[in-house]
Design an enzyme around this catalytic site. Sequence first.
Site, PDB file in Angstrom:
ATOM      1  N   GLY A 114     114.673 -98.513 -10.525  1.00  0.00           N
ATOM      2  CA  GLY A 114     115.693 -98.287 -11.243  1.00  0.00           C
ATOM      3  C   GLY A 114     117.082 -98.843 -10.926  1.00  0.00           C
ATOM      4  O   GLY A 114     116.967 -99.818 -10.718  1.00  0.00           O
ATOM      5  N   LYS A 115     117.879 -98.601 -12.271  1.00  0.00           N
ATOM      6  CA  LYS A 115     119.544 -99.677 -12.000  1.00  0.00           C
ATOM      7  C   LYS A 115     120.321 -98.954 -12.977  1.00  0.00           C
ATOM      8  O   LYS A 115     119.724 -98.876 -14.146  1.00  0.00           O
ATOM      9  CB  LYS A 115     119.226-101.335 -11.883  1.00  0.00           C
ATOM     10  CG  LYS A 115     120.407-101.778 -11.176  1.00  0.00           C
ATOM     11  CD  LYS A 115     120.102-101.307  -9.480  1.00  0.00           C
ATOM     12  CE  LYS A 115     121.867-102.582  -8.944  1.00  0.00           C
ATOM     13  NZ  LYS A 115     121.205-102.752  -7.533  1.00  0.00           N
ATOM     14  N   GLY A 116     121.468 -98.271 -12.574  1.00  0.00           N
ATOM     15  CA  GLY A 116     122.107 -97.893 -14.007  1.00  0.00           C
ATOM     16  C   GLY A 116     123.859 -99.198 -13.711  1.00  0.00           C
ATOM     17  O   GLY A 116     123.996-100.256 -12.468  1.00  0.00           O
TER      18      GLY A 116
END
Length: 458
Positions: A114-116
Amino acid sequence: MQRQQTIIEESLKAIMEDEDFLPDLKAQTREQAYNSLVALLSTPNHIHKSFLRITTENGTIVRIPSFRVQHSDTVGPYKGGIRFHESVDEDEVSNLAKLMTLKNALHELPFGGGKGGVVINPKEYSIKELNLICKKYVQYFNDILGPDKDIPAPDVGTGEREMDWMMGEFKNIHPGEPYRNSFTGKSIVNGGSLGRREATGKGVYYTFRYMLHDFVNEHKKWLADTENTFAHTALDHAGKKLKVAVQGFGNLGSVAALEAYQCNHLQNRVVAVSDANVMLYHSDGLDIPGLVQFAKEHDGDLPSTEEDLNEHELVAEIKNRDDLLEMDVDVLILAALEDQIHKDNMKNIQAKIIVEGANGPITEEADRYLADKGVLIVPDILANAGGVIVSYYEWVQGREAQFMTEDQVFERLFDKLKGTMDTILPQFFGDPFPLRQNCYIHSVTKLSTIMYRQGKLY
Ligand code: NAD
């Protein structure tokens, strides 16, 4: 990051052509499985986007675009950093999330990817405003985050301060529930792991050192006998005095530069370092501990004027920032941002070994060009996993409420990276694919096998 997609497809094709891989899948079913895998690996499971509503200290209301992309949870909960940078957009976050899936699979971590991202320049906000942005991020994405769902960590523009704030907000929203492992990269006093801050930079340097020193020494004869170009690039540089340049002097670059400076195994001279403002050069080697100390006292910045240098008794020539990439050095450690080596400067690169500390610092075209020239590129997916590996140790330590010493953390980190390299390097030096492709083949094989076993390819 089109390159990422191309490599995924090429890797899938290569493994599907091997009849020993998932032998139960034949003819049409095999083709369908290939198409399913391309679709599953190319697209994220979820893209979450919100506009954080913030009242600034002067009373203005702003709405800040922010993202959390969850690419794959095939292997475990989503895991990846949160970036605060003005160039963040949906595509960038999605590509970085995909890279996390592949990186975690390569290093056998029980996480998905995931990444934000938050579209701000953090330097333009006060501490109070940044605190509010962190709290709002957790409030807006509250439903999808959690110790067994999606566990963010720091990335460019964020660090332990932001992770502490975010975990604090998560705890407020979920009273009585487990919260400690909702974020990693926290401060030690707040449940972080010793060694997490240095882990990526140390890991980046370790992968390079292990390959050029430990692995080469152990396999010298075999490497000399192969026709593999990259084996000869490695052999040509092993045991020699090496000129090293490091682009970027933040969390990652400063630690990697210090490791190179202090290394007892290789004879390095760190002749150039740069940050967003300046490049510093010294043909006999820079005083890296002195520069690290300066940066610590000056909000992370390198000295950029003669006065700064003189005042701190540092000796260096001040040069144009971007010339660092084209300098006459043996090794280039890239520790700044994406797309730094591209079609306009690729032909001027003189380094024969490039280590990707940053994610995606070389464009697809430049990557192919340099690989064709025999330049040995240690790719991001292999080299910069130190941060997520120690994040995993932080997560485990938080669950068990048992904490390791710093020495134990680094010992386990180096063991883990060694394990990955001992799997990948013999294959890499024995066949014609660049190292990046070898790493992708390994990750994609693992992910495809698990997806097949979880019944996702029908
Ligand atoms: P950071 O914000 O601490 O440091 C970035 C550095 O790059 C700063 O010194 C900045 O001045 C410099 N910089 C920016 N633009 C530059 C330019 N054009 N030329 C030269 N220097 C420039 O960030 P970081 O945590 O060190 O991360 C750097 C890279 O490593 C990013 O690509 C990040 O995604 C990647 N990465 C970081 C971690 C981690 O744990 N920190 C883990 C994996 C990957």
